[in-house]
Motif scaffolding. Sequence first.
Motif, PDB file in Angstrom:
ATOM      1  N   GLN A   1      -1.545 -57.363 -22.324  1.00 29.52           N
ATOM      2  CA  GLN A   1      -0.751 -56.197 -21.932  1.00 29.52           C
ATOM      3  C   GLN A   1      -0.828 -56.001 -20.430  1.00 29.52           C
ATOM      4  O   GLN A   1      -1.909 -55.904 -19.852  1.00 29.52           O
ATOM      5  N   CYS A   2       0.332 -55.950 -19.769  1.00 32.11           N
ATOM      6  CA  CYS A   2       0.398 -55.804 -18.310  1.00 32.11           C
ATOM      7  C   CYS A   2       1.392 -54.718 -17.932  1.00 32.11           C
ATOM      8  O   CYS A   2       2.427 -54.560 -18.577  1.00 32.11           O
ATOM      9  N   ASP A   3       1.082 -54.006 -16.866  1.00 32.85           N
ATOM     10  CA  ASP A   3       2.053 -53.115 -16.250  1.00 32.85           C
ATOM     11  C   ASP A   3       2.772 -53.820 -15.102  1.00 32.85           C
ATOM     12  O   ASP A   3       3.960 -53.595 -14.875  1.00 32.85           O
TER      13      ASP A   3
ATOM     14  N   SER B   1      15.957 -54.646 -18.539  1.00 39.91           N
ATOM     15  CA  SER B   1      14.649 -54.179 -19.007  1.00 39.91           C
ATOM     16  C   SER B   1      14.281 -52.807 -18.452  1.00 39.91           C
ATOM     17  O   SER B   1      13.403 -52.131 -18.990  1.00 39.91           O
TER      18      SER B   1
ATOM     19  N   ALA C   1       2.352 -62.988 -22.566  1.00 39.30           N
ATOM     20  CA  ALA C   1       2.751 -61.787 -23.308  1.00 39.30           C
ATOM     21  C   ALA C   1       1.654 -61.288 -24.247  1.00 39.30           C
ATOM     22  O   ALA C   1       1.730 -60.153 -24.734  1.00 39.30           O
ATOM     23  N   THR C   2       0.640 -62.112 -24.483  1.00 41.50           N
ATOM     24  CA  THR C   2      -0.471 -61.668 -25.329  1.00 41.50           C
ATOM     25  C   THR C   2      -1.400 -60.722 -24.581  1.00 41.50           C
ATOM     26  O   THR C   2      -2.258 -60.090 -25.185  1.00 41.50           O
TER      27      THR C   2
ATOM     28  N   GLN D   1      11.221 -63.934 -17.934  1.00 33.71           N
ATOM     29  CA  GLN D   1      10.301 -63.619 -19.037  1.00 33.71           C
ATOM     30  C   GLN D   1       9.305 -62.542 -18.610  1.00 33.71           C
ATOM     31  O   GLN D   1       9.001 -61.620 -19.380  1.00 33.71           O
ATOM     32  N   PHE D   2       8.775 -62.681 -17.390  1.00 32.68           N
ATOM     33  CA  PHE D   2       7.845 -61.667 -16.885  1.00 32.68           C
ATOM     34  C   PHE D   2       8.497 -60.285 -16.898  1.00 32.68           C
ATOM     35  O   PHE D   2       7.892 -59.290 -17.310  1.00 32.68           O
TER      36      PHE D   2
ATOM     37  N   SER E   1      10.727 -59.114 -18.742  1.00 34.01           N
ATOM     38  CA  SER E   1      10.929 -58.566 -20.083  1.00 34.01           C
ATOM     39  C   SER E   1       9.706 -57.813 -20.574  1.00 34.01           C
ATOM     40  O   SER E   1       9.773 -57.071 -21.557  1.00 34.01           O
ATOM     41  N   ARG E   2       8.573 -57.991 -19.863  1.00 37.83           N
ATOM     42  CA  ARG E   2       7.317 -57.391 -20.304  1.00 37.83           C
ATOM     43  C   ARG E   2       6.687 -56.432 -19.290  1.00 37.83           C
ATOM     44  O   ARG E   2       5.872 -55.581 -19.668  1.00 37.83           O
ATOM     45  N   ALA E   3       7.024 -56.590 -18.006  1.00 40.98           N
ATOM     46  CA  ALA E   3       6.308 -55.828 -16.980  1.00 40.98           C
ATOM     47  C   ALA E   3       7.121 -55.777 -15.690  1.00 40.98           C
ATOM     48  O   ALA E   3       8.085 -56.533 -15.512  1.00 40.98           O
TER      49      ALA E   3
ATOM     50  N   ARG F   1      12.877 -52.537 -15.642  1.00 42.35           N
ATOM     51  CA  ARG F   1      11.683 -52.779 -14.844  1.00 42.35           C
ATOM     52  C   ARG F   1      12.074 -53.219 -13.429  1.00 42.35           C
ATOM     53  O   ARG F   1      13.207 -53.616 -13.170  1.00 42.35           O
TER      54      ARG F   1
END
Length: 278
Positions: A68-70, A118, A65-66, A87-88, A90-92, A120
């Motif tokens: 930045q990913c699309d 999300s 998460a540190t 977890q992935f 939740s970010r991308a 996503r």
Amino acid sequence: MATTTCSQKIGVVGYGHLGQFLVERILEDGAAIGLTLAFVWNRNADKLKGSVPDELILRDLSSFATRQCDVIVEVCHPNIVKEFGTQFLSRAHVMVGSPSALSDCDLNQKLRQAAGKSGRTLYIPSGALWGGQDIQRLNDSGGLKGLFIRMSKHPSCFRLTGDVLSDWTEDEGRRVLFSGSVAELCPLAPNNVNTMAAAAVAAGTLGFTGVRGEIVSDTALRDFHVVEVEVTGPGDFSVKTVRRNPASLGAVTGRATYTSFWNSLLVCKGHGGRVYLC
């Protein structure tokens, strides 16, 4: 007037043959089409030295998460999907190269819920599956009645749990290793049957339990993997395809599948909080 390409940042999880191919393509061709690397992770980080810029090496996957990913691309192992998939998401957006992980009903449901929450997309690459979009359309129209897939490879190309193939010899010819539901098959051959898993996702009304799969060891197949798909629909409707994918001895993935994965990655632009076959 010049146009500006919006760059997508890609994280790659896994650096086997397929991961190496994707990383090399992004580094070589990505800038021209709007793709850049956010990070590359491999269980053995030493394998990345000299081929991946130091600043792009992620040594602790839990710190993804540190960066930045699309899109995060998993080309590693189903266990990574199980441990980090939600977890992935939740970010991308996430492209799952090991969709055999989705044969676990609980994990399948959790990933779908995470995608919906999300907004996503959980992308499932077609890989070596031919006609996946057609299967999905037939499924979505309510017409899909049955789906059978047979994958035949040289025994050196299989990575099976247990000792199912421990006694193979070069002169044994053809041997059926398993025939049954894809749900039962995925834990036996998690690295070999992702094509079947993608088909089970496309055939949502049948699911992993309803799609039938067969894996065959054949010592005559020294240059190809063979994927046979049989689809049945309303009345007497049926389609049979046979795909011969060039592959070296010992290769889990056929050569044409590498390009298929690359083309799937190019589709990952965001399709809402759902599972999407690409």
